[in-house]
Enzyme design. Sequence first.
Site: not given
Ligand code: AMP
Length: 193
Positions: A13, A88, A127, A138, A149
């Site tokens: 994404k 999400r 990654r 990360r 996740r």
């Molecule tokens: P991402 O980089 O989008 O994979 O987000 C990393 C982490 O941030 C996720 O595993 C969640 O813990 C948190 N996170 C990101 N976006 C959301 C969201 N819309 N709602 C809840 N938690 C989020």
Amino acid sequence: MNIILLGPPGAGKGTQAQRLVDKFGIVQLSTGDMLRAAAASGSDIGQRAKAVMEAGQLMPDDVMIKIISDRIDEPDCAKGFILDGFPRTVPQAEALDSLLADKGLPLDHVIELAVEDDALVARITGRAAEEAAAGNARADDNAETLKKRLAVYHEQTAPILPYYRDKAVLKSVDGMADIEAVAAQIDALVQGG
Ligand code: AMP
């Protein structure tokens, strides 16, 4: 033009959002990036987000809805935005619908990057190794957190897909293809209207 990119962690994404930014001059709103910046700043929300992210869990819906609603109001979003990592959960999707309606903004495209779990495990562990080698690992990208996740994705995020499918706005692309092929599929959807 306002777009949502959906898909599991590691589906690409962020990469595809960045490409759309360059091509259409709209902004990428990555809630994960926002939370990582908050965590780095050490703010109250950031400290909470750090613990949640490390556990592979989700931040509460009300916190995320407020963050995204405020961000959409900023002037750089006027030309359009790509939501990457939001919504999400179904409550986030419902709240997004009503906040966009309140702000008088359209939702032009909801695009799913469809990728199977096995491919994601391979992709994310690769990654994480690359980023660790570059010195910016990360913390949420280790294999153990990834399993969590993915489970959270299937339980809480995947139900968004039928939510948008029922509204007849969901389009899917094959996220297993290489980056350029995925990009071409997305462009065809976006330019096809
Ligand atoms: P991402 O980089 O989008 O994979 O987000 C990393 C982490 O941030 C996720 O595993 C969640 O813990 C948190 N996170 C990101 N976006 C959301 C969201 N819309 N709602 C809840 N938690 C989020």
